[in-house]
Design an enzyme around this catalytic site. Structure first.
Site, PDB file in Angstrom:
ATOM      1  N   GLU A 182      27.690 -21.679 -37.861  1.00 52.86           N
ATOM      2  CA  GLU A 182      28.360 -22.114 -39.211  1.00 52.86           C
ATOM      3  C   GLU A 182      27.495 -22.687 -40.181  1.00 52.86           C
ATOM      4  O   GLU A 182      27.924 -23.781 -41.071  1.00 52.86           O
ATOM      5  CB  GLU A 182      29.376 -23.447 -38.786  1.00 52.86           C
ATOM      6  N   GLU A 240      34.655 -18.838 -31.769  1.00 49.59           N
ATOM      7  CA  GLU A 240      35.157 -20.207 -31.677  1.00 49.59           C
ATOM      8  C   GLU A 240      36.725 -20.376 -31.718  1.00 49.59           C
ATOM      9  O   GLU A 240      37.027 -20.517 -32.928  1.00 49.59           O
ATOM     10  CB  GLU A 240      34.450 -21.313 -32.111  1.00 49.59           C
TER      11      GLU A 240
END
Length: 403
Positions: free
Chosen positions: A180, A258
């Protein structure tokens, strides 16, 4: 205007075919292929470093029972190199053993070595001693002072896992670059250096991917690399999130690396966040039906032993929000590894999608005996700072951590 021109150019670049033709994991404009055959990834995240080694087989076997074909594995760098050059891959840190167990159960492995992993783990997996150097190191950047220990870490990790990569007949079929990063920085050279380093150390034909949020275009653009599969992270509204992903990546298999089925808990943040099982299973079923690949985060969280739990920073108030020791996360298994209604609901969704007869049968599981909850009244307390003289041989004051 230069940024606008760059942005418009980026989103128009189509994703092309990936490497490793005929071996391991590849991707075309729509689908994954495993050894040349169409493949949809159904995976779950297990934090081996938060679970005792004698419980690893139990958690992995339950992931197989869910109907998953892969396990996602974070690797926290600071768990394995607590001091510079002092490596630990034994006991709870024996990641090679964990991955070997996964492979023996028929699970593929999606490796996420960072170097930053977040995972609600202290410093996101970065070693504390990076802050103890005399020169200021720009973390998560192309700074040579940062990349040198990163290279040492990835080389040592590869030594430990070498025979477990798909090119050697092992279960590791893909590796994630960073984690991320689009939420953090703008150093494109850093991501390029990581890509090149992973390919040089772990193998040039290894399938690579990134993961970022899909809430603003900038996160996918800043956290991704052209020619590397971009994947998403979110917990709901999958159709809208995938549409946002498509704006940055017009082609390639839709993947959420995710899929948040719960959430972490912070000290003082109230009761544990919980998501209804039927809501999670319904979202999962929708994604699978449209052909998306899904990694459930988390399948089994465990416990952040000692002082390993991380913290969040409240952007609005600047207040530090430390995570509690439990990493239950309201995942598909409890912190102690027991089944939840969410597990059974997601198992049913996977069974309906895949048509697998073995998933239609009820699981025979005996819940281990548990101690009854009870309230404990604390009569005394001691501030940690006040206790330093009792637990340390000498007190040192310094602006950065010291060995």
């Amino acid at each position: 205007w230069p940024f606008e021109a760059f942005f418009l150019w980026c989103v128009q670049v189509p994703l092309r075919h990936f490497s490793m033709v005929g071996c391991g994991l590849t991707a075309d404009d729509h689908d994954f292929r495993l050894d040349g055959e169409p493949h949809q990834i159904i995976s779950g995240s297990i934090c081996y470093f938060r679970i005792m080694p004698d419980q690893w087989s139990d958690r992995l076997s339950k992931l197989v029972a869910l109907g998953a074909t892969a396990v996602e594995v974070y690797v926290p760098w600071n768990f394995h190199e607590k001091y510079p050059g002092q490596w630990d891959f034994s006991g709870r840190a024996d990641v090679a053993k964990f991955i070997t167990l996964a492979g023996n159960l028929g699970l593929n492995v999606l490796l996420r070595p960072g170097p930053f992993i977040c995972a609600e783990w202290t410093m996101g997996g970065l070693p504390w001693w990076l802050l103890a150097k005399e020169s200021v190191i720009r973390l998560r950047s192309s700074d040579a002072e940062f990349m040198a220990p990163v290279e040492s870490y990835l080389r040592r990790l590869t030594e430990e896992l070498g025979s477990l990569f798909v090119s050697q007949g092992g279960p590791i079929i893909a590796v994630q670059i960073e984690n991320e990063y689009g939420y953090w920085g703008t150093d494109a050279k850093y991501l390029e250096l990581l890509r090149d380093l992973i390919q040089k150390v772990m193998g040039p034909d290894l399938f690579l991917f990134t993961v970022d949020g899909c809430y603003t275009p900038e996160t996918q653009e800043l956290g991704g690399l052209n020619g590397v599969l971009r994947t998403a992270s979110f917990g709901s509204r999958s159709q809208a999130r995938f549409q946002a992903l498509r704006k940055s990546q017009p082609a390639g298999p839709l993947t959420v690396m995710e899929f948040w089925v719960g959430w972490f808990t912070t000290w003082g943040g109230g009761a544990k966040a919980e998501r209804p099982a039927d809501e999670v299973a319904r979202e999962l079923a929708q994604m699978l039906a449209q052909g998306a690949s899904v990694n459930i985060f988390v399948f089994a969280g465990g416990t952040s032993f000692g002082f390993a739990a991380g913290a969040n920073l409240d952007a609005a108030t600047g207040k530090l929000l430390p995570h509690i020791t439990s990493y239950d996360y309201d995942g598909l298994l409890t912190e102690s590894g027991d089944f939840t209604p969410k597990f059974h609901a997601c198992r049913k969704a996977i069974a309906m999608h895949t048509g697998r007869a073995d998933l239609q049968r009820a699981l025979h599981h005996v819940t281990p005996a548990m101690l009854e909850p009870r309230t404990v009244q604390l009569q005394q307390k001691c501030e940690l700072v006040d206790a330093v003289s009792a637990i340390a041989s000498k007190t040192q004051y310094h602006v950065v951590p010291l060995p």
